[in-house]
Design a protein around this motif. Structure first.
Motif, PDB file in Angstrom:
ATOM      1  N   HIS A 166      -7.957   4.991 -10.258  1.00 39.23           N
ATOM      2  CA  HIS A 166      -8.748   4.555  -9.115  1.00 39.23           C
ATOM      3  C   HIS A 166      -9.843   3.882 -10.239  1.00 39.23           C
ATOM      4  O   HIS A 166     -10.623   4.749 -10.747  1.00 39.23           O
ATOM      5  CB  HIS A 166      -9.216   5.957  -8.446  1.00 39.23           C
ATOM      6  CG  HIS A 166     -10.775   5.702  -7.632  1.00 39.23           C
ATOM      7  ND1 HIS A 166      -9.955   5.475  -6.035  1.00 39.23           N
ATOM      8  CD2 HIS A 166     -11.388   4.926  -7.507  1.00 39.23           C
ATOM      9  CE1 HIS A 166     -11.226   5.370  -5.784  1.00 39.23           C
ATOM     10  NE2 HIS A 166     -11.936   4.539  -6.244  1.00 39.23           N
ATOM     11  N   ARG A 194     -13.131  -4.830 -11.423  1.00 37.74           N
ATOM     12  CA  ARG A 194     -12.745  -4.543 -10.104  1.00 37.74           C
ATOM     13  C   ARG A 194     -13.445  -3.585  -9.447  1.00 37.74           C
ATOM     14  O   ARG A 194     -14.425  -2.795 -10.278  1.00 37.74           O
ATOM     15  CB  ARG A 194     -11.717  -3.003 -10.683  1.00 37.74           C
ATOM     16  CG  ARG A 194     -10.702  -3.345 -11.195  1.00 37.74           C
ATOM     17  CD  ARG A 194      -8.856  -4.303 -10.441  1.00 37.74           C
ATOM     18  NE  ARG A 194      -8.374  -5.087 -11.264  1.00 37.74           N
ATOM     19  CZ  ARG A 194      -7.377  -5.446 -10.450  1.00 37.74           C
ATOM     20  NH1 ARG A 194      -7.179  -5.515  -9.979  1.00 37.74           N
ATOM     21  NH2 ARG A 194      -6.341  -5.765 -11.294  1.00 37.74           N
ATOM     22  N   GLN A 228      -9.896  -0.798  -6.909  1.00 37.96           N
ATOM     23  CA  GLN A 228      -8.657  -0.684  -7.412  1.00 37.96           C
ATOM     24  C   GLN A 228      -7.878   1.246  -7.431  1.00 37.96           C
ATOM     25  O   GLN A 228      -8.611   1.279  -7.832  1.00 37.96           O
ATOM     26  CB  GLN A 228      -8.334  -1.244  -9.166  1.00 37.96           C
ATOM     27  CG  GLN A 228      -7.197  -1.402  -9.278  1.00 37.96           C
ATOM     28  CD  GLN A 228      -6.966  -1.307 -10.710  1.00 37.96           C
ATOM     29  OE1 GLN A 228      -7.900  -0.997 -11.518  1.00 37.96           O
ATOM     30  NE2 GLN A 228      -5.917  -2.477 -10.887  1.00 37.96           N
ATOM     31  N   HIS A 229      -8.475   1.321  -6.210  1.00 35.40           N
ATOM     32  CA  HIS A 229      -7.396   2.212  -5.537  1.00 35.40           C
ATOM     33  C   HIS A 229      -5.824   2.289  -5.240  1.00 35.40           C
ATOM     34  O   HIS A 229      -5.383   1.632  -4.540  1.00 35.40           O
ATOM     35  CB  HIS A 229      -7.887   3.169  -4.436  1.00 35.40           C
ATOM     36  CG  HIS A 229      -6.891   4.474  -4.145  1.00 35.40           C
ATOM     37  ND1 HIS A 229      -7.512   5.741  -4.353  1.00 35.40           N
ATOM     38  CD2 HIS A 229      -6.461   4.423  -3.332  1.00 35.40           C
ATOM     39  CE1 HIS A 229      -6.806   6.120  -4.085  1.00 35.40           C
ATOM     40  NE2 HIS A 229      -6.395   5.927  -2.848  1.00 35.40           N
ATOM     41  N   ASP A 230      -5.010   2.196  -6.383  1.00 33.23           N
ATOM     42  CA  ASP A 230      -3.702   1.371  -6.401  1.00 33.23           C
ATOM     43  C   ASP A 230      -2.700   2.547  -6.222  1.00 33.23           C
ATOM     44  O   ASP A 230      -2.643   3.564  -7.257  1.00 33.23           O
ATOM     45  CB  ASP A 230      -3.307  -0.006  -6.880  1.00 33.23           C
ATOM     46  CG  ASP A 230      -4.793  -0.685  -7.191  1.00 33.23           C
ATOM     47  OD1 ASP A 230      -5.223  -0.791  -6.033  1.00 33.23           O
ATOM     48  OD2 ASP A 230      -4.218  -1.913  -7.801  1.00 33.23           O
ATOM     49  N   GLU A 244       1.592   3.035  -6.741  1.00 34.25           N
ATOM     50  CA  GLU A 244       2.967   2.803  -6.855  1.00 34.25           C
ATOM     51  C   GLU A 244       4.127   3.969  -6.688  1.00 34.25           C
ATOM     52  O   GLU A 244       3.954   5.115  -7.471  1.00 34.25           O
ATOM     53  CB  GLU A 244       3.554   1.488  -7.896  1.00 34.25           C
ATOM     54  CG  GLU A 244       2.641   0.621  -8.355  1.00 34.25           C
ATOM     55  CD  GLU A 244       3.087  -0.602  -9.147  1.00 34.25           C
ATOM     56  OE1 GLU A 244       4.233  -0.601  -9.519  1.00 34.25           O
ATOM     57  OE2 GLU A 244       1.960  -1.768  -9.832  1.00 34.25           O
ATOM     58  N   THR A 304      -1.843  -1.438  -2.914  1.00 33.87           N
ATOM     59  CA  THR A 304      -3.757  -1.496  -3.161  1.00 33.87           C
ATOM     60  C   THR A 304      -4.969  -1.806  -2.412  1.00 33.87           C
ATOM     61  O   THR A 304      -3.978  -2.157  -1.417  1.00 33.87           O
ATOM     62  CB  THR A 304      -4.057  -3.005  -4.432  1.00 33.87           C
ATOM     63  OG1 THR A 304      -4.908  -3.001  -4.464  1.00 33.87           O
ATOM     64  CG2 THR A 304      -3.295  -4.053  -3.374  1.00 33.87           C
ATOM     65  N   GLN A 305      -5.692  -0.745  -2.749  1.00 27.11           N
ATOM     66  CA  GLN A 305      -6.700  -0.544  -1.437  1.00 27.11           C
ATOM     67  C   GLN A 305      -7.860  -1.414  -1.301  1.00 27.11           C
ATOM     68  O   GLN A 305      -8.749  -2.068  -0.213  1.00 27.11           O
ATOM     69  CB  GLN A 305      -7.687   0.658  -2.320  1.00 27.11           C
ATOM     70  CG  GLN A 305      -8.858   0.749  -1.313  1.00 27.11           C
ATOM     71  CD  GLN A 305      -8.531   1.695   0.135  1.00 27.11           C
ATOM     72  OE1 GLN A 305      -7.452   2.087   0.824  1.00 27.11           O
ATOM     73  NE2 GLN A 305      -9.236   1.854   0.934  1.00 27.11           N
ATOM     74  N   GLU A 306      -7.160  -1.967  -2.410  1.00 23.06           N
ATOM     75  CA  GLU A 306      -7.825  -3.711  -2.448  1.00 23.06           C
ATOM     76  C   GLU A 306      -7.877  -5.104  -1.146  1.00 23.06           C
ATOM     77  O   GLU A 306      -8.726  -5.983  -1.601  1.00 23.06           O
ATOM     78  CB  GLU A 306      -7.975  -4.859  -3.611  1.00 23.06           C
ATOM     79  CG  GLU A 306      -8.820  -4.205  -4.808  1.00 23.06           C
ATOM     80  CD  GLU A 306      -8.478  -4.770  -6.671  1.00 23.06           C
ATOM     81  OE1 GLU A 306      -7.207  -5.418  -6.389  1.00 23.06           O
ATOM     82  OE2 GLU A 306      -8.960  -4.789  -7.393  1.00 23.06           O
TER      83      GLU A 306
END
Lengths: 376, 376, 376, 376
Positions: free
Chosen positions: B163, B261, B264-266, B268, B279-281
């Motif tokens: 995040h 950013r 960027q709450h990403d 995998e 990705t929250q983007e």
């Protein structure tokens, strides 16, 4: 005739990397104005058949099953080693002892001591060396380095990198040499060295690491389809926190069981005035952010490789046409040959391979006790 | 009249989150078939002016500068707390003591002990609670959870999450309450709790963490433009390795100085049979890989949110139209109200907030000595 | 010696495409098991210096300033033409008259009549021909064709394609041979032929077109920096609607003033059961949608090129490593040589070049009156 | 009380768009400092049950089955029409006759003459009107317009746009009102009007069009699963070339059988100094290219919506959090109410709806004979 000095090449190993190196030499000779007339002299492989097949395919003059034949061949100036990791040291030292320049696949050797011995020998002999950290030989990685070195994105604060693939993700894949601990390790040693080399190249020397390693597939069939299994002793995943000498902090992961990933060699570099984001999955693109751009229209710029990013132009005069993996090898060859011609050092010579190995080794050492380990 | 039972809401705080919560209630009432007739009763804020402005704008009936007024108002069934972190506990305990259900922004409270006290009080009183882990209230995160729980991507092996935002990246941003260590920490406490909640939600309970924290901007102006500076004592970046109870391993990073950013709450997630990347983007997309797909045409599927991913359909009958951040809050409200109506528990109730805080606290504890810390 | 029959190559032209062809031959010889031992005999260019430079760099044995020397050289089996468009016909006819197989850059010739003459000569002589529609020689385009031909995405209904670059976007770029109407046209003739070839390759023969062309930069300096200008008479942009013989409909655009675009050779193909989306900007990826996938997890699959997409594996045994533009040329060469060895026809032989030219010509004809023109 | 003047709303229709409009009013009242106190007075629908359900859900005071009730209600200042296309004119004229401002879904009416009548009535009455071209009400589209209008990307040369979805791609979807030619057409009328509105908004007035329409699914079941079929007479796909009054050229496509596409409302705008690329699939991002950026680091900038792009900040004070489809409706409502308060005209008033309809109608006219049609 070109009037250029001839330079003879001897190649050991004809697998994935042997072929890539041979292509590297061939392509380099066509796209760059090399300082030498290349002569692909001899290729060595384990069997006469594979050696001869490779010879014919890869354009060498001679084939042999004894790599030592290359040592004494006066036509050969460069010995190129693409054999498994465990064999690098013996071959490199022998090559150096015979006054040959050495081009060697990564990682340089399984231990730091081995690497140190190789560096010492090469430097004492005044020979030029090159290690195959091919992902760094990308015009856009050169751009990234320029941008960082120029201060364009300010002081570098943090790095986040990963090298993940999935070639070991299927638990039915049998035990094999990659899993042999004598090779120096698992995912980290095999593919993680690339991301370590990347960190050092772009952000700089590493001061210390704190790491862990994990085995997620604890045993594998002894051969394809076999019921009998053999224990896996090397890492499927390695993770580390990193402190750079310049004060930046970071982390990286090496993972060979990342289902779906084929070439996730990715990094994000955050500076005080901008940032850079890259994925090897799209090696002809890089994203750069400038905090100083006009606020309403700032954003990561997706830059496509073009002639304005040397040496892309050697491959194609038009932007956006894209280079491929084997072209990275050609750039690697070019750098090596230029260093030989000019008495310089490639940015990824044996000393750099040794530095990478020190980080790799420190990472494994750290992972044993999960303690910070200083890079000596 | 709808014949539904009325449910009164009292809101404390009218900043970024106060407004988002008010919108959440309002939107929820329009898109869902809520079990109650919502009555937005009173909004409390520090000054009479801000409270009255918010009242008029956000659609409440009354305004007050004393949040305690809400406790004794028989019209109010829910107390919604969006004040700074440090105030959550006192307000929540008071609300519970007065028999009110409580909706509270994350993180629940600065310490685990505080959270435990809040959980105990709420559970003893039999009241329903909800914590604002809004990123989990995404139809595509529900899909991810379904896919994981169904076994569709096999045994989960690894997680990589981050995040990162850049709202603190500029070193001229002055010292402020976010930097007060009494809030429970820096980037990790402020935004890292989201990625911890995400890990727990999708992969499951966490057994242990090994962490580090870094301060990259060691001092900041005491106020905008001031020459005088104040030392920063909380983390700009926190990183951790994670072991899950189910055997999966992972890592996460919280970073509020990631230049460029914004959200960027990403994550995998790699399983033995597939993987999920988000990705929250791009919150209306998720990527899913199935290793079992036909080899020549397998790849990450980019799935756009649509009515086939409840409760997207409540917002729009057509796929691909997209929901936004405030809609996530409406889903959060809906889950809360359904739990009140049915006597259930939201997936992100106070107990979950407490579990997240335990991980967060363990992460800080681990970062002090860089040792593995078990989650109690 | 390999025991393979020798095949001699004569190359005319050493610019962008001359070099790419030479690389294509060289790389093909290394990565494919070619049916011949290639002999790069002679390279011809306008000046002795450029010819000799190219000879040394590109690995040919001899250099000449008279392309006709190649015709009578018994060592030469293939004549490879990479000169400007206007010269193709004369050279190809001469080569054919001397019994040489011909490899020619696109577009084949400025007029349909020219092309027809070339096809007739080649077919009468029983020689093998190849035209440089290199973007079709992509393992993922082969995959796309397989998917379409197999019926996997159902009946093809629509196509949307574009070939846009920006090398003419700057209005200060001077008048040059590309703008000479005798070349057969502007953006459409120069780069649009690629997208026409793509349409035919993937969707099938074209029945009719309705087109328009536009000149947005009506005059250009006669030379760099000159005040004097010359009128531009060829299209900056061409657009067309298309009807395929199989009933599909579509459109395409050719544009050489698309500021920011370096290689936007993109298409979208929609079938009754799925679709395919591709951009040359990411030539190692293709997106495929299957309407029949489970509704909640269906989406465009992003497929990375790997060994499961022949002939990618010839370049690299590992997926995701990526091939580049020059590798496409190697695949083109391979197809050509296989056809020579087996007496077959490359999919993009002179007849196909002629078919593309018919569409191109019909497009220009249509653009004159904006009427539907049937492809004869 | 807020002291603001009250403004009463009457809504006709409670389907997809009726609900979206109601949400638009509700959200607008919470996020904007509206010039009025909104009063959601009455909702009208076909059946008493649906009207009452909608009333309760959408927050109106009264429900009716007779839309004419709204006309005479003195509490109602705005009449909001979300019924099928064919009914717009009668309702709008009646509303205008009763002195109500009118908010109407697109397209305004099936024929240009109908639209003209509506415009004339509204303008004569001095009432404010708004048409639901919601995709234009995006903070990033406002940014695009600013960038274009400022000259930042130079003279606009070309436009390429598409509005494609797949809700009609399955040939078993039965005949329905969308397929009724009296609605004014098929894909073009239904969804293509959005891309026409977009072209006009960003590039400017359109001088002429050259179009074609295609029917790919010539008949459909009369009802779901029925063997009996009914002929389809309206376009599945429409395509057009466009000339703008400012000299730019372009093309657009409307397609409702684009398998896999859910919301492909995409455009690319190329200017002499830069370009803009957008897809509604990612409505919170836009890509902008500046040819004047430093050559080695220029590329499309991916800009995420943030408070620097008004009115994003009304929804969220932090960038990157994202707005959704219903939020676009709230911005549309805001613009409408501001115009009522200030005596202005929304950018998408009835006159603009009429202008869009002229282009749409000209496109159909052109498609009949495939001739250029001037926009009158």
């Amino acid at each position: 005739m070109s009037g250029k000095r001839r330079l003879g090449v001897g190649l050991i190993g004809t697998g994935f990397m042997g072929k890539a190196h041979a292509l590297g030499f061939t392509i380099a000779a066509r796209v760059f104005d090399l300082p030498f007339e290349l002569d692909l002299v001899t290729v060595a492989d384990v069997t006469a058949e594979s050696a001869e097949t490779a010879r014919a395919r890869l354009g060498f003059r001679k084939a042999t099953t004894d790599w030592r034949d290359l040592l004494t061949d006066p036509d050969i100036d460069i010995i190129d080693i693409t054999t498994p990791n465990l064999l690098h040291k013996e071959m490199a030292l022998a090559a150096i002892a015979h006054g040959k320049h050495v081009y060697c696949e990564k990682p340089l050797a399984p231990t730091v001591a081995d690497c140190a011995e190789m560096v010492a020998a090469a430097e004492k002999a005044g020979l030029v060396t090159q290690v195959g950290f091919n992902y760094l030989k990308n015009p856009l990685i050169f751009l990234a380095k320029d941008i960082i070195d120029s201060g364009e994105i300010g002081e570098i604060r943090s790095f986040r990198g990963v090298h993940a693939e999935d070639f070991m993700a299927d638990s039915t894949i049998p035990w094999a040499w990659r899993l042999d601990p004598r090779s120096g390790g698992g995912a980290l040693a095999d593919i993680g060295s690339h991301i370590i080399a990347c960190m050092r190249h772009l952000v700089g020397p590493i001061r210390s690491v704190l790491a862990e390693t994990v085995i997620h597939i604890p045993e594998r069939p002894v051969s394809r389809g076999a019921a009998e299994t053999r224990a896996v002793e090397v890492d499927d995943i390695a993770r580390a926190f990193v402190r750079f000498e310049n004060g930046a902090s970071g982390s990286f992961e090496a993972n060979w069981i990342a289902t779906g990933r084929k070439m996730q060699h990715d990094f994000e570099i955050y500076g005080s005035k901008g940032s850079i984001v890259f994925t090897q999955e799209r090696l002809n693109e890089i994203k750069v952010y400038h905090a100083g751009d006009d606020i309403r229209s700032r954003g990561f710029r997706t830059i496509w490789a073009g002639p304005e990013h040397p040496p892309y132009g050697a491959f194609c005069v038009a932007p956006g046409h894209q280079i491929g993996f084997n072209d990275l090898k050609a750039i690697e060859v070019h750098e090596f040959l230029e260093a030989i011609a000019k008495g310089g050092k490639p940015s990824t010579d044996f000393r750099e391979g040794y530095e990478v190995q020190k980080v790799l080794s420190a990472t494994y050492r750290s992972a044993r006790n999960n303690e910070w380990v200083e890079i000596g």
